[in-house]
Write an enzyme that holds these catalytic residues in place. Structure first.
Site, short mmCIF file in Angstrom:
data_model
loop_
_atom_site.label_atom_id
_atom_site.label_comp_id
_atom_site.label_asym_id
_atom_site.label_seq_id
_atom_site.Cartn_x
_atom_site.Cartn_y
_atom_site.Cartn_z
CG ASP A 1 -1.96 1.02 1.29
OD1 ASP A 1 -2.82 0.99 0.40
OD2 ASP A 1 -1.94 1.87 2.20
CD GLU B 1 -2.13 2.57 -3.52
OE1 GLU B 1 -3.22 3.09 -3.78
OE2 GLU B 1 -1.64 2.62 -2.37
#
Ligand code: GLC
Length: 538
Positions: free
Chosen positions: A214, A273
């Site tokens: 993330d 990401e």
């Protein structure tokens, strides 16, 4: 020509050709009827995912969390939130996924934790100047009302909150690039790196096949936390913001993680990401760093051939420079669904089908988001039902892409989202299902030969065959152009191209044999508006 016969060369690593299905567990299937999807529900529905023909799943966070940001605020990285189930249930899910031939990737959230994480609580209690506060970014402001710098949270408002607003002696603020419930870790403290290596090992030891990282570009902030000239938050649009994120030091983290991932057999996968423009994002998948990073410039496209071609060629240039094949996606839990983004209604639905066909023919791995295979549109969630913290802080609302999946046409048990409870009816889902949701139901689409669901399955099956027969290879790139009549063309290699009719009139196709299309062709050699085709050329 026909699809060439299978060749005898060594196959590419599995992840180079993989299609991964993103599961947002709280909206997938509700096993215990409490209104929130869970591990039991997902486990029961794994055969459905296997039936699509994907290679694996990526599960967004289910670890213990106060759920301020629907699980992206983690208070224990090595557990399961009771809302979703137990660690034993996760182990059983993993085993059953593997038995079905599915890999399992989890989300790891290393940029920030929850303000309820024990280490953040200890830092609050220990006070200014303490080693506990060195784990995070605690900085004294010029005064009680002025944060240490001008950075903005991605969710809106200042990226700083007072550590202890009631105290006259504690002038510290703490940094949170997202909500105030998500304090950023201080990656310049080596203890953080050690901590996360422990987290990776915990899940890899359990047999998890990989991790989605993330906000992977933001772990390190510029030394001294200087003001940003643009006040633009973690990124300015898609441009790297050198005052806030995308620091050189972060690459060392991924080199260490890659080594760690390759200490396991089979090697574990890292997908980032990396929400940056192609040239910067590609640096995260250089040799020895992550295996994959989502091509965010592509993920966010509208229906416009010029921008598809421009982004495609930019990604290709970055691939040639850094050897990094893009990882393709058009939807995820943060982005407006394609059926709506590309125009809504019947036109949007046709375009979403065409985009899906284009996506699955592109060179490199691809990710599908749950419900994309059903052609789900974005839902306009009633104001009073919205829960996204981004919305609450003045940003866009992401709830509309997170509404529970419809499994049955019949509205009973919330269109089959709830698998049933031992006693009484199931609770209302955490986000309401809109009227008419049953028309997208899995059960209905399974029966309909023309459905998006069956289109997805057919595209995945043909894709697998093309990889097997080496029409698709790991060396493929993409050369993009727009032909007259707004025909988008991506040439994958000398044997294969993708064409998407993005204009208002039918367009003539380049020479070759159409082997797949989003809608049946009405006239040989021509593509109707909003249709896409896979074409075998010489
Ligand atoms: C990522 C997630 C998003 C989350 C944010 C903060 O962008 O995809 O859902 O809100 O990180 O963790």
């Amino acid at each position: 020509m026909s699809v060439p016969e299978e060749a005898a060369l060594a196959p590419a690593a599995w992840w180079q050709s993989a299609v991964i299905y993103q599961v947002y567990p709280r909206s997938f299937a509700d096993g215990d009827g409490d209104g929130v999807g869970d591990l039991a529900g997902l486990t029961a529905r794994l055969p459905y995912i296997a039936s699509l023909g994907v290679d694996g799943i990526w599960m967004t966070p289910f670890q213990p969390s106060p759920q301020v940001d629907q699980g992206y605020d983690v208070s224990d990285y090595c557990g399961v939130d009771p809302l979703f189930g137990t660690l034993e249930q996760f182990e059983s899910l993993l085993e059953q996924a593997h038995a079905l031939g599915l890999k399992v990737l989890l989300d790891v959230v290393p940029n920030h934790c929850s303000s309820e994480h024990p280490l953040f609580q200890a830092a609050l209690a220990a006070g200014p100047g303490s080693p506990e506060r060195e784990m995070f970014h605690f900085v004294a402001g010029p005064d009680a009302d002025t944060p240490p710098n001008n950075w903005q949270s991605v969710f809106g408002g200042p990226a700083w909150s007072r550590a202890n607003p009631a105290s006259a002696t504690d002038n510290d603020w703490y940094l949170h690039l997202f909500s105030a419930g998500q304090p950023d870790w201080n990656w310049r403290n080596p203890a953080i790196g050690e901590y996360f290596e422990g987290v990776l090992k915990f899940w890899f030891d359990k047999g998890v096949d990989g991790l989605r990282i993330d906000v992977a570009h933001a772990l390190f902030k510029a030394e001294g936390l200087p003001d940003s000239p643009s006040t633009g938050g973690v990124v300015d649009g898609l441009r790297s913001n050198p005052q806030v994120s995308d620091q050189e030091e972060v690459h060392e983290v991924y080199r260490r993680w890659r080594t760690l991932a390759e200490n396991y057999e089979p090697h574990r996968l890292l997908v980032g990401e990396v929400n940056l423009e192609p040239a910067r994002a590609a640096r995260y998948t250089r040799a020895g760093e992550m295996h994959q990073a989502f091509a965010f410039a592509f993920v966010k496209l509208g229906w416009d051939p010029e921008s598809w071609a421009a982004v495609g060629n930019e990604l290709e240039a970055a691939r040639l420079l850094h050897g990094a094949t893009p990882t393709w996606a058009l939807e995820n839990h943060d982005i407006v669904r394609t059926a709506t983004r590309f125009g809504g209604g019947d036109v949007g639905a046709m375009r979403a089908r065409a985009a899906l066909v284009a996506l699955l023919g592109l060179p490199g791995p691809a990710y599908l988001y749950q419900g994309q295979e059903l052609g789900l549109p974005e839902v306009d969630v009633p104001l009073e039902a919205r829960v996204d913290p981004m919305w609450a802080r003045g940003g866009v609302c992401r709830d509309g892409a997170r509404v529970p999946l419809p499994w049955t046409e019949d509205p009973a048990l919330h269109h089959g989202f709830a698998l049933g409870t031992a006693e009484g009816p199931p609770s209302e889902p955490w986000l309401p299902l809109p009227a008419g949701w049953g028309r997208y139901a899995v059960e209905r689409q399974e029966r309909d030969a023309e459905s998006v669901l069956n289109l997805t399955k057919a595209a995945l099956a043909l894709r697998r065959k093309l990889w097997k027969n080496e029409v698709f290879t790991a060396d493929d790139g993409g050369t993009w152009r727009v032909e007259a009549g707004e025909l988008l063309v991506c040439e994958r290699n000398e044997h294969f191209l993708i064409a998407v009719a993005m204009g208002a009139e039918p367009v003539q196709l380049p020479a070759g044999t159409v082997i797949f299309s989003a809608q049946p062709l009405e006239q040989e050699g021509w593509l109707q508006p909003n249709n896409a085709a896979w074409i075998l050329t010489g």
